[in-house]
Design an enzyme around this catalytic site. Structure first.
Site, PDB file in Angstrom:
ATOM      1  CB  SER A 192     -21.234  -9.224  44.405  1.00 56.75           C
ATOM      2  OG  SER A 192     -20.636  -9.987  45.250  1.00 56.75           O
TER       3      SER A 192
ATOM      4  CE  LYS B 290     -20.260 -13.071  42.084  1.00 59.81           C
ATOM      5  NZ  LYS B 290     -19.832 -11.704  42.366  1.00 59.81           N
TER       6      LYS B 290
ATOM      7  CB  SER C  74     -12.713 -17.592  48.357  1.00 59.18           C
ATOM      8  OG  SER C  74     -12.079 -16.532  48.844  1.00 59.18           O
TER       9      SER C  74
END
Length: 344
Positions: free
Chosen positions: A86, A162, A202
């Protein structure tokens, strides 16, 4: 017998490299895309750290989600495609469409090329962000039936991107897919072993906690899941007949606060205990700071929010059984210590 070819987009990413690792271990041929072929060495390094010794079934191709170039060639001969890549979220932006449009356009580019090449099924790496945002006064766990409410106030553009990208994918399959199948995987916070010192955003949270960079944590609850289980769920979604047309929430079903994460690390790594935070930041302070610090806006939009999730669908439909959130968090930290990213 010729190996089935799987295209994996964004091969240098945290989730993607674990998917490639499992595909190679299960006997598939993999063609992965990167924005620049300079990432090839990093992909090889990560796979080697993950235990791969034979790279003969792996090819790396250059393709950018922002351009049509090369996507048709990339998809030739593939049975499956897993679209993980992405566009990198730019934390500071003038207009939210800077984040939304590339995500939507990228999904449609990949799906169009896959369809035109005769790919049987695409698995889309979507996100929990396409499920939970914009819901007020929630009291029951989020499931795959939920979609983020983009009409609500304070939905961050990353969650919008998203949501709209996944919605665009389902619409494409329905209106222009010509029989190609789609499944989506929506992970919560992804933890687990990093395979190189170049790792995803993350995991930065764990590294910052262990380095003593965070003295107090915002009151953010989250689900967590191990990257190895996210990868295995993608493979199940790719091959299981019953997964076609379905989306799967990748979560252990546990909900932890950031302080819970710090406490898990404190118990697992006593030598680092003194560096870990013991206090929380009031929600009002986080929201006030976000007015002046744009990179805090995403955190500010979710502090104090409900975050319970259910993995019942993936467990029942695909017989998927993830490791615990604690196992995933400890594995993240241990891999960072092993690679010398964090020094106990």
């Amino acid at each position: 017998m010729k190996k089935q070819l799987v295209v994996v987009t964004g091969g240098s990413g945290f989730i993607a490299v674990h998917i490639i690792l499992q595909l190679l271990q299960q006997g598939y041929a993999v063609r992965t895309t990167v924005r620049s072929l300079q990432k090839t060495a990093l992909i090889h390094e990560m796979l080697a750290n993950g235990g791969v010794t034979d790279f003969s079934a792996l090819t790396v191709a250059e393709a950018n989600l922002n351009s049509d170039a090369n996507w048709n060639a990339v998809m030739q001969g593939a049975t499956y495609a897993i679209h993980v890549a992405s566009p990198t979220p730019n934390r500071v932006f003038k207009d939210e469409m800077e984040m939304i449009q590339p995500a939507v356009d990228g999904v449609l580019r990949v799906l169009t090329a896959a369809r035109d090449a005769g790919v049987k099924r695409v698995v889309l790496t979507s996100a929990y962000g396409a499920i939970f945002a914009g819901h007020k006064n929630r009291t029951t766990p989020y499931t795959e039936n939920d979609w983020s409410n983009l009409d609500a106030k304070n939905v961050h553009p990353y969650q919008k991107s998203k949501t709209l990208a996944e919605r665009a994918a389902w619409k494409f399959i329905k209106t222009a897919g010509r029989g190609m199948e789609l499944a989506a995987v929506n992970p919560v916070g992804v933890m687990g072993p990093v395979l190189a010192s170049d790792y995803s955003h993350s995991n930065v949270q764990v590294q910052q906690l262990l380095d003593g960079q965070i003295r107090a944590v915002p009151q953010v609850d989250s689900g967590y899941v191990d990257v190895r289980d996210v990868a295995s769920l993608h493979l199940l979604a790719m091959t299981a007949p019953q997964a076609a047309g379905e989306r799967f929430l990748a979560t252990t079903g546990e909900t932890l606060s950031m302080l819970d994460v710090a406490n898990i690390l404190r118990v697992a790594f006593p030598a680092l205990a003194a560096k870990l935070p013991t206090k929380t930041i009031p929600n009002v302070a986080v929201r006030a700071a976000a007015v002046f610090k744009p990179d805090l806006k995403m955190i500010a939009s979710i502090v104090g929010g409900y975050a319970e999730t259910s993995n019942a669908k993936a467990v029942k439909l695909l017989n998927w059984h993830p490791r615990s959130a604690k196992t995933a968090i400890v594995a993240t930290a241990q891999s960072m210590i092993d690679l010398g990213i964090v020094h106990p």
